[in-house]
Design a protein around this motif. Structure first.
Motif, PDB file in Angstrom:
ATOM      1  N   ASP A  37      23.629  28.326  44.176  1.00  0.00           N
ATOM      2  CA  ASP A  37      23.627  29.587  43.433  1.00  0.00           C
ATOM      3  C   ASP A  37      23.810  30.802  44.340  1.00  0.00           C
ATOM      4  O   ASP A  37      23.793  31.936  43.861  1.00  0.00           O
ATOM      5  N   TYR A  38      23.945  30.557  45.636  1.00  0.00           N
ATOM      6  CA  TYR A  38      24.156  31.669  46.566  1.00  0.00           C
ATOM      7  C   TYR A  38      25.575  32.197  46.416  1.00  0.00           C
ATOM      8  O   TYR A  38      26.534  31.438  46.320  1.00  0.00           O
ATOM      9  N   CYS A  39      25.689  33.525  46.411  1.00  0.00           N
ATOM     10  CA  CYS A  39      27.008  34.144  46.278  1.00  0.00           C
ATOM     11  C   CYS A  39      27.494  34.726  47.595  1.00  0.00           C
ATOM     12  O   CYS A  39      28.460  34.240  48.180  1.00  0.00           O
ATOM     13  N   ASN A  91      18.268  32.784  41.578  1.00  0.00           N
ATOM     14  CA  ASN A  91      17.682  31.586  42.175  1.00  0.00           C
ATOM     15  C   ASN A  91      17.846  31.612  43.695  1.00  0.00           C
ATOM     16  O   ASN A  91      18.881  31.213  44.229  1.00  0.00           O
ATOM     17  N   VAL A  92      16.802  32.062  44.386  1.00  0.00           N
ATOM     18  CA  VAL A  92      16.874  32.197  45.839  1.00  0.00           C
ATOM     19  C   VAL A  92      16.455  30.924  46.566  1.00  0.00           C
ATOM     20  O   VAL A  92      16.538  30.856  47.794  1.00  0.00           O
ATOM     21  N   ASP A 100      21.402  40.093  49.509  1.00  0.00           N
ATOM     22  CA  ASP A 100      22.028  38.824  49.121  1.00  0.00           C
ATOM     23  C   ASP A 100      22.092  38.751  47.600  1.00  0.00           C
ATOM     24  O   ASP A 100      21.174  39.205  46.912  1.00  0.00           O
ATOM     25  N   TYR A 140      22.413  36.221  44.244  1.00  0.00           N
ATOM     26  CA  TYR A 140      22.228  34.843  43.787  1.00  0.00           C
ATOM     27  C   TYR A 140      22.459  34.756  42.279  1.00  0.00           C
ATOM     28  O   TYR A 140      22.034  35.639  41.521  1.00  0.00           O
ATOM     29  N   TYR A 184      23.640  37.543  37.647  1.00  0.00           N
ATOM     30  CA  TYR A 184      23.225  37.545  39.048  1.00  0.00           C
ATOM     31  C   TYR A 184      22.078  38.531  39.257  1.00  0.00           C
ATOM     32  O   TYR A 184      21.811  39.388  38.419  1.00  0.00           O
ATOM     33  N   ASN A 203      20.895  30.582  51.688  1.00  0.00           N
ATOM     34  CA  ASN A 203      22.361  30.549  51.631  1.00  0.00           C
ATOM     35  C   ASN A 203      22.927  29.136  51.525  1.00  0.00           C
ATOM     36  O   ASN A 203      24.139  28.956  51.454  1.00  0.00           O
ATOM     37  N   SER A 249      21.911  27.314  48.981  1.00  0.00           N
ATOM     38  CA  SER A 249      21.778  27.055  47.554  1.00  0.00           C
ATOM     39  C   SER A 249      23.142  27.111  46.871  1.00  0.00           C
ATOM     40  O   SER A 249      23.985  27.948  47.214  1.00  0.00           O
ATOM     41  N   TYR A 262      14.202  43.006  44.353  1.00  0.00           N
ATOM     42  CA  TYR A 262      15.452  42.593  43.718  1.00  0.00           C
ATOM     43  C   TYR A 262      15.880  43.590  42.648  1.00  0.00           C
ATOM     44  O   TYR A 262      15.092  44.415  42.170  1.00  0.00           O
TER      45      TYR A 262
END
Length: 241
Positions: free
Chosen positions: A183-185, A174-175, A168, A170, A216, A179, A181, A231
């Motif tokens: 900030d979720y992409c 910022n998790v 995923d 972000y 990101y 999903n 959030s 990450y």
């Protein structure tokens, strides 16, 4: 005659069950002795606990907590070297292992007064690698003309090539909120060979956010619970007019 009466009296006292005279210690001495014995019986030995079973290479180090009773300083050792001195506070003292330790198994030892304890923890050989960490796109470029795939990479998790799981992305790493959030992409599934790829959605997300530079991070987890993850390095996307 007189001696005979004394002996007879002593024998009679024994037969009648009269208690012998006992010699007692002062009350203060007894209390002190009992308190010392109670302390010896109830004092817990020094022990170490770790925050996690292990940590991934390159990420924040594991936290080791020493637990003991009393006052004083706990000394922590890693690889035989003294790495930290910490005073007990409410029966605890902590040591944070460094994040740059190479993959492997490590033993952390601690001493407190005459007590000793040790615990083992592992640094897993894990990595999330991406094909590029910087991108530049134009806000005026149609989405279908953006690079495709936009981002690819591979995952190694706990010493093995990942064969399942999810990656995923972000904004700002910022998790929080998952999903849901803001900030979720986007998300990609990891294939059997440990690879993953993103289509138009990654760069399209930056394009929708407007002109500027956006940073990101990609996160890998082996299951949807997101209980354990690694990450990537920061990935920047610059959107020009």
């Amino acid at each position: 005659m007189h001696i005979t009466r004394l002996i007879a009296g002593a024998v009679a006292a024994g037969l009648l069950g009269l208690a012998p005279v006992a010699v007692t210690a002062p009350a203060g001495a007894v209390a002190t002795t009992q308190a010392a014995q109670a302390t010896q019986q109830t004092a817990a030995p020094l022990r170490l606990v770790k925050a996690k079973p292990g940590i991934h290479w390159g990420l924040a180090g594991n936290k080791i907590t020493a637990k003991a009773q009393g006052k004083g300083t706990v000394k922590f050792f890693l690889g035989g070297d003294l790495v930290k001195k910490a005073k007990l506070k409410r029966g605890k003292a902590t040591y944070k292992m460094p994040s740059d330790l190479a993959p492997g198994t490590y033993k952390v030892k601690a001493t407190f007064k005459k007590q000793k304890a040790a615990i083992r923890t592992v640094v897993w050989d894990s990595a999330l690698n991406v094909n590029a960490a910087t991108f530049t796109i134009s806000a005026s470029t149609p989405t279908y003309d953006l690079p495709y795939p936009s981002l690819t990479g591979t995952v190694k998790f706990k010493g093995k090539i990942a064969s399942e799981g999810f990656v995923d992305i972000y904004l700002n790493g910022n998790v929080r909120g998952g999903n849901n959030s803001p900030d979720y992409c986007c998300m990609s599934t990891v294939l059997d060979d440990g690879s993953f790829s993103f289509g138009y959605d990654f760069l399209g997300d930056a394009q929708e956010r407007g002109v500027g530079t956006w940073t990101y991070r990609a996160f890998y987890t082996d299951d949807a619970a997101f209980a354990d993850y690694i990450y990537s390095q920061p990935i920047t996307v610059t959107v020009t007019p």
